[in-house]
Design an enzyme around this catalytic site. Structure first.
Site, PDB file in Angstrom:
ATOM      1  N   GLY A  27      20.861 -18.429 -35.678  1.00 44.77           N
ATOM      2  CA  GLY A  27      20.133 -17.486 -35.029  1.00 44.77           C
ATOM      3  C   GLY A  27      20.483 -15.924 -35.781  1.00 44.77           C
ATOM      4  O   GLY A  27      21.680 -16.129 -36.498  1.00 44.77           O
ATOM      5  N   THR A  29      21.863 -13.387 -34.396  1.00 45.99           N
ATOM      6  CA  THR A  29      23.248 -12.888 -33.830  1.00 45.99           C
ATOM      7  C   THR A  29      24.416 -13.612 -34.534  1.00 45.99           C
ATOM      8  O   THR A  29      25.478 -12.973 -34.598  1.00 45.99           O
ATOM      9  CB  THR A  29      23.525 -13.085 -32.167  1.00 45.99           C
ATOM     10  OG1 THR A  29      22.031 -12.712 -31.732  1.00 45.99           O
ATOM     11  CG2 THR A  29      24.418 -12.035 -31.695  1.00 45.99           C
ATOM     12  N   ASP A  82      27.702 -19.585 -30.652  1.00 43.05           N
ATOM     13  CA  ASP A  82      26.329 -19.774 -30.814  1.00 43.05           C
ATOM     14  C   ASP A  82      25.712 -18.606 -30.059  1.00 43.05           C
ATOM     15  O   ASP A  82      26.369 -17.925 -29.315  1.00 43.05           O
ATOM     16  CB  ASP A  82      25.798 -21.168 -30.355  1.00 43.05           C
ATOM     17  CG  ASP A  82      24.558 -21.506 -31.036  1.00 43.05           C
ATOM     18  OD1 ASP A  82      23.649 -20.823 -31.423  1.00 43.05           O
ATOM     19  OD2 ASP A  82      24.346 -22.853 -30.898  1.00 43.05           O
ATOM     20  N   ALA A  84      21.733 -17.385 -27.875  1.00 43.12           N
ATOM     21  CA  ALA A  84      21.102 -18.007 -26.873  1.00 43.12           C
ATOM     22  C   ALA A  84      19.848 -17.176 -26.682  1.00 43.12           C
ATOM     23  O   ALA A  84      19.784 -15.774 -27.100  1.00 43.12           O
ATOM     24  CB  ALA A  84      21.792 -18.083 -25.444  1.00 43.12           C
ATOM     25  N   ASP A  85      18.742 -17.706 -25.955  1.00 40.99           N
ATOM     26  CA  ASP A  85      17.443 -17.149 -25.585  1.00 40.99           C
ATOM     27  C   ASP A  85      17.607 -16.395 -24.193  1.00 40.99           C
ATOM     28  O   ASP A  85      16.912 -15.314 -24.125  1.00 40.99           O
ATOM     29  CB  ASP A  85      16.314 -17.898 -25.985  1.00 40.99           C
ATOM     30  CG  ASP A  85      16.343 -18.309 -27.341  1.00 40.99           C
ATOM     31  OD1 ASP A  85      16.262 -17.828 -28.273  1.00 40.99           O
ATOM     32  OD2 ASP A  85      16.426 -19.548 -27.622  1.00 40.99           O
ATOM     33  N   LYS A  95      18.163 -22.406 -25.016  1.00 41.21           N
ATOM     34  CA  LYS A  95      18.417 -22.416 -26.532  1.00 41.21           C
ATOM     35  C   LYS A  95      17.192 -23.004 -27.099  1.00 41.21           C
ATOM     36  O   LYS A  95      16.400 -23.632 -26.857  1.00 41.21           O
ATOM     37  CB  LYS A  95      19.741 -22.840 -27.018  1.00 41.21           C
ATOM     38  CG  LYS A  95      20.862 -21.951 -26.469  1.00 41.21           C
ATOM     39  CD  LYS A  95      22.182 -22.615 -27.173  1.00 41.21           C
ATOM     40  CE  LYS A  95      22.268 -22.800 -28.362  1.00 41.21           C
ATOM     41  NZ  LYS A  95      21.865 -21.634 -29.395  1.00 41.21           N
ATOM     42  N   GLY A  96      17.203 -22.653 -28.334  1.00 40.26           N
ATOM     43  CA  GLY A  96      15.933 -23.328 -29.116  1.00 40.26           C
ATOM     44  C   GLY A  96      14.936 -22.562 -29.849  1.00 40.26           C
ATOM     45  O   GLY A  96      14.043 -22.779 -30.383  1.00 40.26           O
ATOM     46  N   GLY A  98      15.027 -20.683 -32.258  1.00 40.94           N
ATOM     47  CA  GLY A  98      15.041 -20.917 -33.834  1.00 40.94           C
ATOM     48  C   GLY A  98      14.879 -22.304 -33.906  1.00 40.94           C
ATOM     49  O   GLY A  98      14.845 -22.832 -35.189  1.00 40.94           O
ATOM     50  N   GLU A 104      22.158 -28.067 -32.124  1.00 39.08           N
ATOM     51  CA  GLU A 104      23.321 -27.037 -31.291  1.00 39.08           C
ATOM     52  C   GLU A 104      23.946 -27.829 -30.256  1.00 39.08           C
ATOM     53  O   GLU A 104      25.008 -27.368 -29.661  1.00 39.08           O
ATOM     54  CB  GLU A 104      22.325 -25.864 -30.877  1.00 39.08           C
ATOM     55  CG  GLU A 104      22.067 -25.087 -32.118  1.00 39.08           C
ATOM     56  CD  GLU A 104      21.384 -23.812 -31.731  1.00 39.08           C
ATOM     57  OE1 GLU A 104      21.244 -22.888 -32.462  1.00 39.08           O
ATOM     58  OE2 GLU A 104      20.215 -24.112 -30.792  1.00 39.08           O
TER      59      GLU A 104
HETATM   60  C1  5RP Z   1      18.339 -21.449 -32.241  1.00 39.78           C
HETATM   61  C2  5RP Z   1      18.735 -20.516 -31.127  1.00 39.78           C
HETATM   62  C3  5RP Z   1      19.387 -19.199 -30.944  1.00 39.78           C
HETATM   63  O1  5RP Z   1      20.661 -19.132 -31.177  1.00 39.78           O
HETATM   64  C4  5RP Z   1      18.721 -18.085 -30.245  1.00 39.78           C
HETATM   65  O2  5RP Z   1      17.172 -18.499 -30.309  1.00 39.78           O
HETATM   66  C5  5RP Z   1      19.066 -17.120 -30.275  1.00 39.78           C
HETATM   67  O3  5RP Z   1      18.696 -16.573 -31.483  1.00 39.78           O
HETATM   68  P1  5RP Z   1      19.003 -14.738 -31.919  1.00 39.78           P
HETATM   69  O4  5RP Z   1      20.427 -14.686 -31.752  1.00 39.78           O
HETATM   70  O5  5RP Z   1      18.277 -14.654 -33.198  1.00 39.78           O
HETATM   71  O6  5RP Z   1      18.351 -13.960 -30.651  1.00 39.78           O
HETATM   72  O7  5RP Z   1      18.952 -21.285 -30.076  1.00 39.78           O
HETATM   73  O8  5RP Z   1      17.753 -22.385 -31.933  1.00 39.78           O
END
Ligand code: 5RP
Length: 227
Positions: A27, A29, A82, A84-85, A95-96, A98, A104
């Protein structure tokens, strides 16, 4: 928003061990974290190697010259960082976003500690209301899985690719289906297990009871939520 992500990414750097194997999430972040990690590696402040959770994470490690390892050489990881959404008050996650949820989850499960980095907008009272819950599905089983999910009263949509026609193909060759629940999910663990029991569902984006701490970034600072 990106300053908030950068503050969360900076905050988690202090968890880095001096050496050992850790998981590198996916992701935007995590990309900021990887840049900081690469700097610490090049300055000799840490000697960690990383198990990447996606091709994106793999390429970040290559770009920032972070040593790579894998779960065969290191089946137990000291830490995974990691994104998260969504994150609820009990530190359960969606999550997911991306599409990397399967690797993950494997990497998170292999880790002694899971540290999540998010901007404050990801904190919610209930998972699955604003952001859909993704599941990874074997393409062969798509029609059957969607029918089963439909009978559970859950709306589903196939995640479409951008930059290519057709559905998103994950790093594992599968599809992603995004699930919209009609009301807040009362039993997250039971729901995740129930979905996984449908033949053809490879993994769900619900990470229940897995995160140990969440580093939350705002425009000006960061703070840590712990279990
Ligand atoms: C990918 C994920 C990412 O960690 C989640 O989508 C957060 O992404 P971002 O930091 O771009 O907001 O789970 O599968």
């Amino acid at each position: 928003m990106s300053e908030a992500k950068a503050n969360a990414a900076r905050s988690v750097l202090k968890l880095l061990p001096r050496e050992g194997a850790i998981g590198l999430g996916s992701g935007s972040t995590v990309a900021l974290f990887a840049e900081g990690l690469g700097r610490q590696v090049s300055e000799g402040k840490t000697k960690v190697s990383v198990v990447p959770t996606s091709y994106q994470a793999y390429r970040l490690a290559v770009e920032y010259k972070i040593p790579l390892t894998n779960l065969d050489l290191n089946p137990e990881l000291l830490l995974t960082v990691d994104g998260a959404d969504e994150v609820d008050r009990q530190l359960n996650l969606t999550k997911g976003g991306g599409g990397a949820l399967l690797r993950e989850k494997v990497v998170a499960a292999a880790s002694r500690k899971l540290a999540i980095i998010i901007d404050e907008s990801k904190l919610v009272d209930n998972l699955g209301i604003k952001f859909p819950i993704p599941i990874e599905v074997l393409p062969f089983s798509l029609g059957f899985v969607r029918r089963r999910i439909d009978t559970m009263g859950i709306a589903s949509s196939i995640r479409e690719s951008q930059g290519k026609l057709g559905p998103v193909i994950t790093d594992n060759g599968n599809f992603i289906i995004d699930l919209k629940f009609p009301k807040p999910i009362s039993d997250l663990a039971g729901t995740s297990t129930g979905l996984k029991m449908i033949p053809g569902v490879v993994e769900t984006g619900l990470f229940v009871g897995m995160a140990n701490e969440v580093h939350v970034g705002t425009a000006t600072k960061s703070y840590v939520l712990k279990k």
